[in-house]
Design a protein around this motif. Structure first.
Motif, PDB file in Angstrom:
ATOM      1  N   ALA A  97     -26.050   5.351 102.011  1.00  0.00           N
ATOM      2  CA  ALA A  97     -26.326   4.528 103.191  1.00  0.00           C
ATOM      3  C   ALA A  97     -27.091   3.267 102.805  1.00  0.00           C
ATOM      4  CB  ALA A  97     -27.110   5.334 104.219  1.00  0.00           C
ATOM      5  N   LEU A  98     -28.027   3.374 101.854  1.00  0.00           N
ATOM      6  CA  LEU A  98     -28.770   2.209 101.402  1.00  0.00           C
ATOM      7  C   LEU A  98     -27.908   1.290 100.542  1.00  0.00           C
ATOM      8  CD1 LEU A  98     -32.174   3.929 100.497  1.00  0.00           C
ATOM      9  CD2 LEU A  98     -31.673   2.530 102.511  1.00  0.00           C
ATOM     10  N   ASP A 108     -18.576  -4.966 105.509  1.00  0.00           N
ATOM     11  CA  ASP A 108     -19.448  -4.083 106.277  1.00  0.00           C
ATOM     12  C   ASP A 108     -18.886  -2.673 106.096  1.00  0.00           C
ATOM     13  OD1 ASP A 108     -21.223  -2.898 107.924  1.00  0.00           O
ATOM     14  OD2 ASP A 108     -20.786  -4.105 109.693  1.00  0.00           O
ATOM     15  N   THR A 121     -28.430   9.531 102.030  1.00  0.00           N
ATOM     16  CA  THR A 121     -29.428   8.467 102.108  1.00  0.00           C
ATOM     17  C   THR A 121     -29.162   7.386 101.062  1.00  0.00           C
ATOM     18  OG1 THR A 121     -31.069  10.073 102.904  1.00  0.00           O
ATOM     19  CG2 THR A 121     -31.891   7.971 102.065  1.00  0.00           C
ATOM     20  N   ASN A 125     -22.936  -4.965  98.023  1.00  0.00           N
ATOM     21  CA  ASN A 125     -22.635  -6.353  98.381  1.00  0.00           C
ATOM     22  C   ASN A 125     -23.462  -7.325  97.551  1.00  0.00           C
ATOM     23  OD1 ASN A 125     -20.669  -5.744 100.284  1.00  0.00           O
ATOM     24  ND2 ASN A 125     -22.115  -5.722 101.980  1.00  0.00           N
ATOM     25  N   LEU A 137     -19.849   0.335 106.267  1.00  0.00           N
ATOM     26  CA  LEU A 137     -20.179   1.487 107.109  1.00  0.00           C
ATOM     27  C   LEU A 137     -19.788   1.306 108.569  1.00  0.00           C
ATOM     28  CD1 LEU A 137     -23.719   2.344 105.702  1.00  0.00           C
ATOM     29  CD2 LEU A 137     -21.520   3.303 105.046  1.00  0.00           C
ATOM     30  N   TRP A 197     -23.996   7.757 108.937  1.00  0.00           N
ATOM     31  CA  TRP A 197     -23.605   6.989 110.115  1.00  0.00           C
ATOM     32  C   TRP A 197     -24.484   7.254 111.333  1.00  0.00           C
ATOM     33  CZ3 TRP A 197     -19.996   8.056 106.399  1.00  0.00           C
ATOM     34  CH2 TRP A 197     -19.202   6.985 105.992  1.00  0.00           C
ATOM     35  N   GLN A 228     -25.150  -0.743 102.810  1.00  0.00           N
ATOM     36  CA  GLN A 228     -25.540  -1.595 103.928  1.00  0.00           C
ATOM     37  C   GLN A 228     -25.041  -3.028 103.707  1.00  0.00           C
ATOM     38  OE1 GLN A 228     -29.775  -1.322 104.363  1.00  0.00           O
ATOM     39  NE2 GLN A 228     -29.715   0.672 105.386  1.00  0.00           N
ATOM     40  N   THR A 229     -25.036  -3.799 104.778  1.00  0.00           N
ATOM     41  CA  THR A 229     -24.564  -5.183 104.669  1.00  0.00           C
ATOM     42  C   THR A 229     -25.362  -5.958 103.625  1.00  0.00           C
ATOM     43  OG1 THR A 229     -23.976  -5.111 107.019  1.00  0.00           O
ATOM     44  CG2 THR A 229     -24.060  -7.277 105.967  1.00  0.00           C
ATOM     45  N   ASN A 230     -26.663  -5.718 103.571  1.00  0.00           N
ATOM     46  CA  ASN A 230     -27.516  -6.357 102.564  1.00  0.00           C
ATOM     47  C   ASN A 230     -27.878  -5.395 101.448  1.00  0.00           C
ATOM     48  OD1 ASN A 230     -27.611  -8.802 104.057  1.00  0.00           O
ATOM     49  ND2 ASN A 230     -29.245  -7.959 105.349  1.00  0.00           N
ATOM     50  N   GLY A 231     -27.021  -4.393 101.219  1.00  0.00           N
ATOM     51  CA  GLY A 231     -27.285  -3.395 100.217  1.00  0.00           C
ATOM     52  C   GLY A 231     -26.910  -3.834  98.817  1.00  0.00           C
TER      53      GLY A 231
END
Length: 328
Positions: free
Chosen positions: A151-152, A175, A148, A161, A177, A263, A155-158
């Motif tokens: 995954a957070l 990207d 978890t 980045n 993931l 995923w 993310q693209t807006n994680g």
């Protein structure tokens, strides 16, 4: 008289009288008390093995011969059709290929890094205990929490980045993931971060069994630190490294939780991170085809068992023979 002449001739020829060979002692059979003791000690373990290992495999092989929805008794017998479908499905071969990539890359990345960290932490440095704990912490964190969190973060807006954008490296944002070219490397990075601590602790434990006198003798002979590690520490650490390799391979073949959490049910196949176990869950349980899922489980067992036997035959053979024969 004839016996005396034979003995005299033997003495004349320079030999001595050889006493008859001693009679071999008879091997005592195991008594009923010993048999009962063995049964009481080994019986529970044997029952557990039969009930929780052998029986599920046989049940899965039986159900794999049916098309079964998971309720009632399996009655729609299809023979080996499920296994034929598995071998003809490109998604299964893609999952098998991903497992192979994970096995190889895990050994390539985790092994050298763990050995280097173990050599460092085996020295008397300040804060060694704290560093050991910090390295081992990710291993004891539950996979749900690890999956978890990553995954957070990825993310693209994680956060990852976001940090890259904040320091002016917008061109490095990815990207992580969903990109099929990056997802497998992202998975390898997460697995390395998660399980490197186990390998380090295992190697440190193996180094504790190496006598310090060997390194001292090498230093007296003029060997440098790196020569000592290369020619003494690493060869003696070989059995521990090979055991770790075996555990890493089996774990990579059975990988499921992190992939499924990060995923999800469908993205893993398109991102190129699906494994044999995620394929089994998606095509079996999630699709309501439990007969097919059990057939995939049997194939997974055969693949894992074959690789395990080959590894023991060609890699662990010397270690196991030494343990069984007492090093003779």
């Amino acid at each position: 008289m004839a016996g005396s002449l034979v003995i005299a001739d033997h003495v004349r020829d320079g030999g001595g009288v050889q006493p008859p060979p001693p009679a071999r002692p008879r091997r005592r059979g195991i008594g009923w008390a010993q048999r009962l003791e063995i049964l009481l000690l080994a019986g529970p373990a044997i029952l557990m093995f039969l009930g929780f290992v052998v029986a599920p495999i046989l049940i899965a092989a039986y159900i794999g011969l049916y098309r079964w929805k998971g309720f009632g008794l399996p009655t729609n017998f299809v023979g080996f059709d499920n296994y034929v479908t598995i071998l003809q499905d490109s998604a299964f071969w893609a999952a098998l290929r991903h497992n192979g990539i994970i096995v190889v890359l895990s050994l390539i990345f985790q092994g050298p890094i763990a050995v280097a960290l173990a050599l460092l932490l085996n020295q008397k440095i300040r804060g060694r205990s704290v560093i050991r704990v910090l390295i081992f912490v990710p291993y004891v964190i539950a996979e749900v929490i690890v999956g978890t969190a990553w995954a957070l973060l990825l993310q693209t807006n994680g956060a990852v980045n976001g940090v890259l954008r904040s320091i002016g490296l917008d061109g490095l944002t990815q990207d992580w993931l969903a990109n099929p070219k990056l997802a497998i490397w992202t998975l390898i990075m997460i697995l390395t971060w998660k399980y490197i601590g186990f390998a380090v602790i295992l190697f440190l434990a193996g180094m504790q069994n190496i006598p310090e006198e060997l390194a001292e003798a090498a230093a007296v002979d003029g060997a440098s630190y790196w020569q000592t590690q290369w020619r003494i520490t690493l060869p003696l650490l070989g059995p521990t490294i090979r055991i770790w390799g075996f555990l890493s391979i089996i774990g990579a073949l059975q990988l499921f939780d992190l992939v499924y959490i990060i995923w999800g049910q469908y993205v893993s196949s398109t991102a190129g991170t699906s494994t044999m176990v995620t394929y089994m869950v998606n095509e079996g349980r999630n699709a309501g085809n439990y007969g097919y899922g059990n057939a995939v489980a049997v194939v997974l067992f055969v693949v894992s068992m074959t690789i395990a036997l080959l590894y023991q035959r060609f890699v662990l053979r010397r270690d196991t023979e030494g343990a069984l024969t007492g090093g003779r």
